[in-house]
Structure formats: structure tokens, C-alpha cells
Design a protein around this motif. Structure first.
Motif, PDB file in Angstrom:
ATOM      1  N   LYS A 166      42.449  28.236  40.403  1.00 51.11           N
ATOM      2  CA  LYS A 166      41.643  27.958  39.221  1.00 51.11           C
ATOM      3  C   LYS A 166      42.145  26.766  38.390  1.00 51.11           C
ATOM      4  O   LYS A 166      41.758  26.629  37.231  1.00 51.11           O
ATOM      5  CB  LYS A 166      41.596  29.209  38.330  1.00 51.11           C
ATOM      6  CG  LYS A 166      40.831  30.374  38.954  1.00 51.11           C
ATOM      7  CD  LYS A 166      39.370  30.050  39.115  1.00 51.11           C
ATOM      8  CE  LYS A 166      38.574  31.219  39.673  1.00 51.11           C
ATOM      9  NZ  LYS A 166      38.700  31.384  41.123  1.00 51.11           N
ATOM     10  N   THR A 217      44.813  26.177  32.144  1.00 52.22           N
ATOM     11  CA  THR A 217      44.345  26.992  33.271  1.00 52.22           C
ATOM     12  C   THR A 217      44.114  28.424  32.829  1.00 52.22           C
ATOM     13  O   THR A 217      43.099  29.049  33.181  1.00 52.22           O
ATOM     14  CB  THR A 217      45.377  26.954  34.415  1.00 52.22           C
ATOM     15  OG1 THR A 217      45.542  25.613  34.855  1.00 52.22           O
ATOM     16  CG2 THR A 217      44.945  27.824  35.584  1.00 52.22           C
ATOM     17  N   ILE A 250      40.630  30.631  32.862  1.00 52.81           N
ATOM     18  CA  ILE A 250      40.527  31.936  33.526  1.00 52.81           C
ATOM     19  C   ILE A 250      40.002  32.986  32.554  1.00 52.81           C
ATOM     20  O   ILE A 250      39.197  33.854  32.929  1.00 52.81           O
ATOM     21  CB  ILE A 250      41.907  32.343  34.084  1.00 52.81           C
ATOM     22  CG1 ILE A 250      42.258  31.482  35.299  1.00 52.81           C
ATOM     23  CG2 ILE A 250      41.935  33.828  34.451  1.00 52.81           C
ATOM     24  CD1 ILE A 250      43.675  31.695  35.818  1.00 52.81           C
ATOM     25  N   ILE A 300      36.222  33.642  32.361  1.00 53.92           N
ATOM     26  CA  ILE A 300      35.485  34.208  33.490  1.00 53.92           C
ATOM     27  C   ILE A 300      34.874  35.540  33.069  1.00 53.92           C
ATOM     28  O   ILE A 300      35.564  36.403  32.519  1.00 53.92           O
ATOM     29  CB  ILE A 300      36.426  34.396  34.700  1.00 53.92           C
ATOM     30  CG1 ILE A 300      36.912  33.029  35.209  1.00 53.92           C
ATOM     31  CG2 ILE A 300      35.736  35.166  35.821  1.00 53.92           C
ATOM     32  CD1 ILE A 300      37.943  33.122  36.318  1.00 53.92           C
ATOM     33  N   ILE A 314      40.013  35.693  41.372  1.00 56.83           N
ATOM     34  CA  ILE A 314      41.150  34.864  40.939  1.00 56.83           C
ATOM     35  C   ILE A 314      42.297  35.116  41.913  1.00 56.83           C
ATOM     36  O   ILE A 314      42.817  36.231  41.991  1.00 56.83           O
ATOM     37  CB  ILE A 314      41.586  35.217  39.503  1.00 56.83           C
ATOM     38  CG1 ILE A 314      40.415  35.083  38.531  1.00 56.83           C
ATOM     39  CG2 ILE A 314      42.761  34.337  39.070  1.00 56.83           C
ATOM     40  CD1 ILE A 314      40.655  35.738  37.187  1.00 56.83           C
TER      41      ILE A 314
END
Length: 285
Positions: free
Chosen positions: A109, A240, A244, A247, A264
């Protein structure tokens, strides 16, 4: 809760005290024997006693140079829990107990998430993660939850929340709840127990830690006693982590809306020496 390091230091100290007590008792017996020997044996005692004091007849146990255990690993049964994975156990002795180490989590990701592991506060957690990373335990595994507490949950190859290695270890670095303010009018800004970027263990049950860990993508303070032992702090890759966190989640097998809609995956998780470079800009945001 006392750490494994504290417990093992106490055990080592108790063993040392017992050895010293035995040696002192032997020395007292020698003195009583020497004092009771007749004058007719004085010359003989000078010769024999000198050798005795010098250790020629010493039956003392050999000096104990064995290093004390730093960590203890409690076996877990893979037959009763098939989600566990056999990868051996870490060493118990001669483990680092100072400084930091760098853990790098590379996902699918974005840029790697870099974590500074607090070896001084959590030496057994650091030793366990080093052991598991060296056996590629985390590689190509799924981070199976975005928890309601604001954390990414990883470290379970089974993706069930029940998985881990065939050993566990106790909490070492549980935070304390902030002290209540003396008055509401003078209340300072609330202290956060798990700030954004905190990396902590999540045990099943609590205090029985294995491989599962949380990376908090936002500040979190529990309403009750803290449940997660802290092992480190993100120093790079917060961008990052923020991506995440966006999501969407869907229901997991238990009906809890915590499963990431988009998978993930941890590509690799490695542990090496602490980096000397300054944290990335994302870590300072």
C-alpha cells in the motif's frame, strides 16, 4: 506488572545469595575444625592447612558463569489451536536489553512503515519479533483488521485473530492511565495513552502475547485499564498508514465491521540495527 527481565534478575540474585550462604557456611566449619585441633598437630596443620586454605581440597561447586534468563517463552499447543505456526522459540539468554532496533514493514500500500522498537522497555518483544522476522513469519501475511480503536492489526498468518507462534510471553511495557485532573476548571489537555504511530502487542487472551500487533493511525485512550503492551513507535511511513486507515471496512466472520474491504498484505517484515538517519517528513507530520 513486573517484566520478565525484572523477574529473571530477582531469580539470578536469589541464586547468587544461596551460593554465597553455602560458601560462608563451609568457611565457618573450616574455622571450627582448625580451632579444635590439638597443639601436637600444629606443625602438620601449617602444611596441610595451607594447602586447604589454598583450595587444594576445596569441594566447592564450580563457579556459576551461566548467564541468567532474560525472557521466558510459554509453550502453546498447536493441536488445540491449529491457527498456530511452529517456528521454534527465541533464545532465553544473552539478549539485547538496551537501545532500539529498526523494524521495517513493507506492505502493498505504499512506502514502508518504519518502526523504532524499544528494546530497553520491551526486550522480550524485540527478541520475539527478531526471531519471527528471521524466519519470514510475517512475510506475505494479511493485516486482517482496522480496529474500532483506530489501529491496523497485523501479525496473524491465519488472518483469524487466533493465530501466532507456538509460544507466548507476558506484557513488558503496559502504559498507565493519566492521573485525573485536580479540578475541571484547571484540567490540562488530556494525555493520550496510545498516540498516533504507537506500535503495541495484542494478546489473546490479554497478556499472552505472540506475533499480533497494532499500529495506531490515530490517538487512542481507553476508558478502562490499558490492554496493549507498547513495543515501539513509527518513525517513517505515516503517510502509508494514513492511506491504509482510509480503506473502507466490511463485516468479518463474527459480524464486526473491521475487515478491510481491500486486502492489506505485508510483503516483508525485517528487523535490523537502528538507523542513524533523521525520521522522514511523514514521521514528523
Amino acid at each position: 506488572m513486573a517484566s520478565s527481565k525484572d523477574r529473571q534478575r530477582k531469580l539470578a540474585r536469589a541464586k547468587y545469595d544461596r551460593q554465597q550462604a553455602r560458601r560462608a557456611d563451609r568457611e565457618r566449619r573450616r574455622r571450627r575444625i582448625s580451632a579444635g585441633v590439638g597443639a601436637t598437630l600444629a606443625v602438620l596443620l601449617i602444611v596441610v592447612g595451607g594447602a586447604w586454605i589454598g583450595g587444594a581440597f576445596d569441594s566447592d561447586e564450580p563457579a556459576d558463569t551461566t548467564a541468567a534468563d532474560v525472557c521466558l517463552w510459554t509453550p502453546q499447543n498447536a493441536q488445540t489451536n491449529p491457527n498456530l505456526k511452529e517456528v521454534g522459540t527465541p533464545p532465553t539468554k544473552d539478549l539485547p536489553q538496551e537501545g532500539t532496533e529498526t523494524m521495517t514493514v513493507t506492505t502493498d500500500k505504499g512506502e514502508p512503515i518504519v518502526v523504532s522498537l524499544d528494546v530497553a522497555s520491551a526486550p522480550c518483544a524485540a527478541a520475539s519479533f527478531t526471531h519471527l522476522a528471521g524466519r519470514a513469519f510475517f512475510d506475505n501475511t494479511e493485516c486482517h483488521e482496522l480496529t474500532t480503536e483506530g489501529a491496523l492489526r497485523c501479525g496473524d498468518p491465519s488472518g483469524t485473530g487466533q493465530g501466532g507462534p507456538t509460544y507466548s510471553f507476558y506484557d513488558e511495557n503496559l502504559p498507565a492511565l493519566p492521573e485525573p485532573a485536580p479540578s475541571a476548571s484547571a484540567a490540562p489537555a488530556a494525555e493520550v495513552v496510545y498516540p498516533k504511530g504507537t506500535v503495541a502487542l495484542i494478546g489473546n487472551p490479554k497478556g499472552s502475547n505472540g506475533s499480533q500487533f497494532l499500529i495506531f493511525h490515530k490517538d487512542f485512550t481507553p476508558t478502562g485499564e490499558p490492554q496493549y503492551s507498547i513495543i515501539g513507535q513509527v518513525t517513517g511511513g505515516l503517510d502509508t498508514l494514513a492511506a491504509i486507515a482510509k480503506i473502507p471496512t466490511v463485516d468479518d466472520s463474527a459480524g464486526n465491521k473491521v475487515k478491510p474491504k481491500n486486502k492489506i498484505t505485508i510483503k516483508t517484515l525485517t528487523i535490523g540495527a537502528a538507523a542513524s538517519a533523521a525520521p522522514s517528513a511523514s514521521a514528523q507530520s
